[in-house]
Design a protein around this motif. Structure first.
Motif, PDB file in Angstrom:
ATOM      1  N   ALA A 169      71.410  54.104  21.313  1.00 41.88           N
ATOM      2  CA  ALA A 169      70.211  54.836  20.883  1.00 41.88           C
ATOM      3  C   ALA A 169      68.988  54.376  21.667  1.00 41.88           C
ATOM      4  CB  ALA A 169      69.985  54.635  19.390  1.00 41.88           C
ATOM      5  N   ALA A 170      68.925  53.069  21.943  1.00 44.80           N
ATOM      6  CA  ALA A 170      67.815  52.544  22.745  1.00 44.80           C
ATOM      7  C   ALA A 170      67.799  53.149  24.136  1.00 44.80           C
ATOM      8  CB  ALA A 170      67.916  51.022  22.831  1.00 44.80           C
ATOM      9  N   ARG A 171      68.958  53.432  24.660  1.00 40.56           N
ATOM     10  CA  ARG A 171      69.064  53.974  26.018  1.00 40.56           C
ATOM     11  C   ARG A 171      68.761  55.470  26.064  1.00 40.56           C
ATOM     12  NH1 ARG A 171      71.062  52.324  30.668  1.00 40.56           N
ATOM     13  NH2 ARG A 171      71.632  50.340  29.710  1.00 40.56           N
ATOM     14  N   HIS A 172      69.225  56.199  25.055  1.00 41.78           N
ATOM     15  CA  HIS A 172      69.182  57.662  25.146  1.00 41.78           C
ATOM     16  C   HIS A 172      68.187  58.325  24.199  1.00 41.78           C
ATOM     17  CE1 HIS A 172      72.627  57.453  27.745  1.00 41.78           C
ATOM     18  NE2 HIS A 172      73.388  56.901  26.810  1.00 41.78           N
ATOM     19  N   CYS A 173      67.696  57.620  23.201  1.00 41.25           N
ATOM     20  CA  CYS A 173      66.841  58.255  22.173  1.00 41.25           C
ATOM     21  C   CYS A 173      65.578  57.439  21.940  1.00 41.25           C
ATOM     22  CB  CYS A 173      67.601  58.414  20.865  1.00 41.25           C
ATOM     23  SG  CYS A 173      69.130  59.337  20.977  1.00 41.25           S
ATOM     24  N   GLN A 174      64.873  57.091  22.999  1.00 40.13           N
ATOM     25  CA  GLN A 174      63.720  56.205  22.877  1.00 40.13           C
ATOM     26  C   GLN A 174      62.611  56.777  22.008  1.00 40.13           C
ATOM     27  OE1 GLN A 174      62.793  55.176  27.056  1.00 40.13           O
ATOM     28  NE2 GLN A 174      63.381  53.098  26.483  1.00 40.13           N
ATOM     29  N   ASN A 175      62.491  58.063  21.933  1.00 42.51           N
ATOM     30  CA  ASN A 175      61.400  58.670  21.177  1.00 42.51           C
ATOM     31  C   ASN A 175      61.804  59.096  19.774  1.00 42.51           C
ATOM     32  OD1 ASN A 175      59.602  58.427  23.379  1.00 42.51           O
ATOM     33  ND2 ASN A 175      60.444  60.294  24.290  1.00 42.51           N
ATOM     34  N   LEU A 176      63.029  58.766  19.362  1.00 41.76           N
ATOM     35  CA  LEU A 176      63.500  59.135  18.034  1.00 41.76           C
ATOM     36  C   LEU A 176      63.588  57.927  17.109  1.00 41.76           C
ATOM     37  CD1 LEU A 176      66.416  61.671  18.689  1.00 41.76           C
ATOM     38  CD2 LEU A 176      64.081  62.156  17.946  1.00 41.76           C
TER      39      LEU A 176
END
Length: 513
Positions: free
Chosen positions: A67-74
């Motif tokens: 999630a840290a890699r692909h969803c930084q704004n979520l």
């Protein structure tokens, strides 16, 4: 249209990274993740093979890492209730679900049954989407060394702008507890050593952020979330605590807590260290691990507070008030803004003009402070004047009462006659003089007090005492940041300061469209 809140049902976490790569295009704010193995249903083909809650730890670590890699704004949240408790019949979230995402194809009939039977907070217009994962890219369920469950677990931290690493720590505390969880949140008096502590969220926000997260992912536990004003907090007197969860950077604190507990004849806490998650896209000057310090550094140059409509001045030119403490880097920032196309009014230079013989303030200054503050050529010796006024708040106020009205009048006249699109009023005393009323936005620059003292000694040839007097006469960094729409910090290399200014200018252009 982006869904505000989505729920991702994961049948195979090994494919999760590929799915998350596409999810940011579908979801705006919050993404809940539920492992299908934790719930029974019409298509639970991926059985729960774990016999102990802590055995989920490595999978959850892997999910948050991706999630840290692909969803930084979520705001990503892995739900724990169904993983821990067999009697959880429905997925309950505090936010209504606008979109449900599956990682494999199911029949419409099975999906309808699942939505009705297994999700307790579905929006009326909830949509359904399937995003398939391919290959193996995420998590191997490596069994942790310690599979013990504890009655009462504890953790502590600043928890500023709750991020992935915080969520991992808090999830581990919840996984390991069968009954009680205590979380200590550092009070303001413990923040001075933090990078950009002036940008740390208010304590109430951080307390509520922790509570909101815990009640979302595992509401069945009994939570105590309290401010702590020292390292030890409630651990120094509560005999029921059994486990403290720490990170690599706080493990020393865990050992110190045990020292104080031992001195008070309290049971020693077991210490569980959670592996840190690396920052996937570190920028210049940032830490290599995910941290609140990095999050605060990324706020520099962004719009922290929306500008208020100012009816006292026309919409054009758009006036930026640039302020900040002495030696905080205002001149470098205004120079870069000039290069980008802004017109600059340097109020310090305007003040210099007011001091010259024949100008309106000259006779008043000499009359008030005497001829000892004049140089041999009859002009005001600013260094001599400074030595007088910075020793006494009363004397400084006398000078301000003479000079500030004249500067303000000149600034207003220049604003009225300017043809610039953007005009910057640079003034250290902008807030104290109440000149923010002439500006559409306030931009401020800050540096730590110790750095400001060192710069003044080196740049201006002041003694430490003189530098401290100058700094004591101005607003605190906290006042500057509370009043600002945009904040800069010139503590690091010049290139990093320039990058902050470039970011602020680019965002301003978008606001002015």
């Amino acid at each position: 249209m982006l869904a505000k809140t989505a729920l991702l049902i994961v049948s195979n976490p090994n494919h999760l990274g590929r799915i998350l790569l596409n999810i940011h295009e579908k979801v705006k704010t919050t993404l809940y993740i539920q492992l299908l193995s934790g719930i029974s249903g019409p298509f639970s083909f991926y059985p729960n093979v774990f016999t102990s809650w802590p055995k989920y730890s490595q999978i959850i670590w892997g999910i948050y890492s991706q999630a840290a890699r692909h969803c930084q704004n979520l705001d990503v949240r892995v739900l724990l209730s169904a993983l821990k408790y067999n009697n959880v019949s429905k997925i309950h979230t505090q936010n209504a679900i606008d979109l449900v995402i599956f990682d494999r194809e199911y029949t419409k009939a099975d999906i309808d049954v699942f939505l009705d039977a297994k999700i307790g907070n579905v929006a009326a217009d909830c949509d359904v989407l399937t995003i398939k994962g391919n290959g193996s890219d995420v998590v191997a369920a490596i069994e942790p060394h310690n599979n013990k469950i504890y009655t009462h677990t504890v953790a502590g931290g600043t928890f500023d702008r709750l991020h992935i690493a915080h969520k991992l720590l808090l999830s581990e505390v919840a996984l390991r507890s069968s009954s009680r969880v205590t979380v200590g949140v550092t009070d303001e008096n413990m923040l001075q050593s933090k990078t950009l502590y002036e940008l740390v969220e208010p304590l109430e926000n951080r307390l509520n952020g922790v509570k909101d997260f815990m009640m979302d992912v595992c509401p069945e536990l009994n939570y105590t979330i309290v401010p702590i004003r020292d390292l030890y907090g409630p651990t120094q007197h509560d005999p029921t605590m059994e486990l403290i969860v720490v990170s690599a950077e706080t493990i020393k604190g865990g050992h110190k807590i045990n020292e104080i507990r031992q001195s008070k004849n309290l049971p020693i806490l077991e210490i569980l260290e959670v592996e840190l998650i690396q920052e996937p896209y570190p920028e210049s000057m940032e830490e290599l691990k995910i941290s609140s310090s990095t999050a605060r550094m990324r706020l520099l140059g962004t719009l922290l507070n929306p500008p208020r409509k100012n009816t006292l001045i026309p919409n054009k030119p758009y006036v930026i008030g640039l302020t900040g403490g002495i030696a905080s880097g205002k001149s470098s920032i205004s120079l870069r803004l000039k290069e980008l196309g802004a017109e600059i009014i340097d109020c310090d230079q305007v003040g210099h003009e007011m001091y010259k013989p024949g100008k309106r303030c000259y006779d008043l200054i000499v009359e008030t402070f005497g001829k000892t503050i004049l140089s041999e050529n009859g002009e005001v010796n600013r260094k001599a004047l400074g030595a007088v006024v910075f020793k006494s708040p009363e004397e400084l106020q006398k000078l301000n009462n003479l000079v500030w009205p004249a500067i303000a009048e000149e600034v207003v006249n220049r604003i009225k006659t300017s043809s610039a699109e953007v005009l910057v009023v640079e003034a250290a005393v902008l807030l104290k003089a109440s000149w923010e009323k002439y500006c559409h936005e306030i931009w401020t620059t800050i540096i730590p007090r110790a750095e400001a003292i060192q710069r003044l000694q080196s740049r201006n040839g002041l003694t430490q005492e003189q530098a401290q007097q100058r700094i004591a006469s101005q607003c605190s960094n906290e006042v500057y940041t509370r009043s600002a729409n945009v904040v800069f910090c010139s503590l690091w290399e010049r290139e990093y300061t320039i990058s902050q200014v470039n970011k602020a200018w680019d965002l301003l252009q978008k606001r002015l469209l």
